[in-house]
Design an enzyme around this catalytic site. Sequence first.
Site, PDB file in Angstrom:
ATOM      1  NE  ARG A 109     -11.672   7.137   5.258  1.00 60.00           N
ATOM      2  CZ  ARG A 109     -10.677   8.015   5.116  1.00 60.00           C
ATOM      3  NH1 ARG A 109     -10.672   9.133   5.823  1.00 60.00           N
ATOM      4  NH2 ARG A 109      -9.692   7.804   4.268  1.00 60.00           N
ATOM      5  CG  HIS A 136      -6.127   4.072   3.714  1.00 58.36           C
ATOM      6  ND1 HIS A 136      -7.133   4.106   2.757  1.00 58.36           N
ATOM      7  CD2 HIS A 136      -5.846   5.385   3.996  1.00 58.36           C
ATOM      8  CE1 HIS A 136      -7.434   5.372   2.485  1.00 58.36           C
ATOM      9  NE2 HIS A 136      -6.663   6.154   3.218  1.00 58.36           N
ATOM     10  CD  GLN A 139      -2.799   7.531   1.046  1.00 57.71           C
ATOM     11  OE1 GLN A 139      -3.844   8.109   1.284  1.00 57.71           O
ATOM     12  NE2 GLN A 139      -1.844   8.091   0.300  1.00 57.71           N
ATOM     13  CG  ASP A 226      -0.623   7.756   8.783  1.00 59.85           C
ATOM     14  OD1 ASP A 226      -1.013   8.936   8.719  1.00 59.85           O
ATOM     15  OD2 ASP A 226      -1.397   6.784   8.837  1.00 59.85           O
ATOM     16  CB  CYS A 265      -1.703   8.715   3.796  1.00 60.99           C
ATOM     17  SG  CYS A 265      -1.987   8.758   5.585  1.00 60.99           S
ATOM     18  NE  ARG A 293      -6.449   7.723  -1.802  1.00 56.41           N
ATOM     19  CZ  ARG A 293      -7.123   7.904  -0.650  1.00 56.41           C
ATOM     20  NH1 ARG A 293      -6.591   8.627   0.313  1.00 56.41           N
ATOM     21  NH2 ARG A 293      -8.297   7.342  -0.445  1.00 56.41           N
TER      22      ARG A 293
HETATM   23  N1   CP Z   1      -5.247  10.009   3.074  1.00 56.25           N
HETATM   24  C1   CP Z   1      -6.576   9.984   3.283  1.00 56.25           C
HETATM   25  O1   CP Z   1      -7.228   8.937   3.226  1.00 56.25           O
HETATM   26  O2   CP Z   1      -7.112  11.213   3.530  1.00 56.25           O
HETATM   27  P1   CP Z   1      -8.595  11.514   4.053  1.00 56.25           P
HETATM   28  O3   CP Z   1      -8.678  11.006   5.456  1.00 56.25           O
HETATM   29  O4   CP Z   1      -8.707  13.002   3.967  1.00 56.25           O
HETATM   30  O5   CP Z   1      -9.575  10.805   3.173  1.00 56.25           O
HETATM   31  N1  NVA Z   2      -3.821   6.139   9.829  1.00 58.51           N
HETATM   32  C1  NVA Z   2      -4.690   7.276   9.565  1.00 58.51           C
HETATM   33  C2  NVA Z   2      -4.879   7.463   8.104  1.00 58.51           C
HETATM   34  C3  NVA Z   2      -5.714   8.643   7.724  1.00 58.51           C
HETATM   35  C4  NVA Z   2      -5.913   8.776   6.265  1.00 58.51           C
HETATM   36  C5  NVA Z   2      -6.021   7.066  10.261  1.00 58.51           C
HETATM   37  O1  NVA Z   2      -6.544   5.946  10.229  1.00 58.51           O
HETATM   38  O2  NVA Z   2      -6.537   8.002  10.850  1.00 58.51           O
END
Ligand code: CP
Ligand code: NVA
Length: 309
Positions: A109, A136, A139, A226, A265, A293
């Site tokens: 990540r 992502h 997700q 989101d 998400c 997930r």
């Molecule tokens: N939806 C998601 O990716 O959650 P986290 O940021 O908690 O991993």
């Molecule tokens: N769009 C959000 C998703 C978090 C899971 C971010 O990137 O923070």
Amino acid sequence: MTVRRFLNLSDAGGEAIAAILGEALARKEARTGWPKGKVDADAPLAGVTLAMIFEKNSTRTRVSFEMAMRQLGGSVVVLDGASSQLGRGEPIADTARVLSRYVDAIMIRTDDHAKIEELADFATVPVINGLTDLSHPCQILADMQTVIERRAKLAGSRWAWVGDGNNVCNSLIEAASLMHFGLAVITPNGFEPDASMVALASTRDDIYFGSDPREAVSGAEVVVTDTWTSMGQDEDEYRREAFAPFHVDEAMMALAAPDATFLHCLPAHRGEEVSAGVIDGPQSAVWDEAENRLHSQKALLLWAMGKIG
Ligand code: CP
Ligand code: NVA
């Protein structure tokens, strides 16, 4: 076999995604009622180790991948970007080469999508995108699984994205292009999705881009939103004003199909992108979505390791 990578949904393609979703649904069903830490009967990834690198916060991605590997019979090593040598400037290419000598797959990540591309270019093991600023894809695997469970089918379903044209939105556009479902992408002017993802949808007349949320939600079977401010972005008054009409509340959901499913998400901000009444109400599938997930990533890991698809 060439080393598989999952930086975006297109790396797998529609056929493999269908196989991943089928595997996710079957494995979930097969372990109904089991203790969460119990290994699946066939322990398909026994002896396999996944390294996870986090350069941004996470709850779901971290725990779901860790439990996924545990249920598949494998194990994980977790690296926090800041406390590893990456945080002191060690090149991502060197990190890729070294980790490939220790582990069988890498999930990362991070912020800039170019970093995961470089990691995958230098790794000799599969690399999985656990979120970048661009996309992502994990997700959206879970979102598709949830819609199949709730609505029985994916192809031909009608989705509406309401909010920021962010990483999750980009992967949803990619999914709609690959898996043939309808999608209205409704973002405020200036917050449109990435041009590369928009280009993917250019040949599809059931993927629509606009800025009027009420029009686009009309008749939608799945409504997705989101956060207005993703990780790494600055929360400011300008964003709050731009996004105010994109608040998904009961009145907006009333424009969608009568039994429409709401997805998010998470983490969510009640009173901003969604009302408490919607996210905590009967149309919300967010807890199943979060659970999925785990199941969809188990199937993804099997695909990445060449066990399916
Ligand atoms: N939806 C998601 O990716 O959650 P986290 O940021 O908690 O991993
Ligand atoms: N769009 C959000 C998703 C978090 C899971 C971010 O990137 O923070």
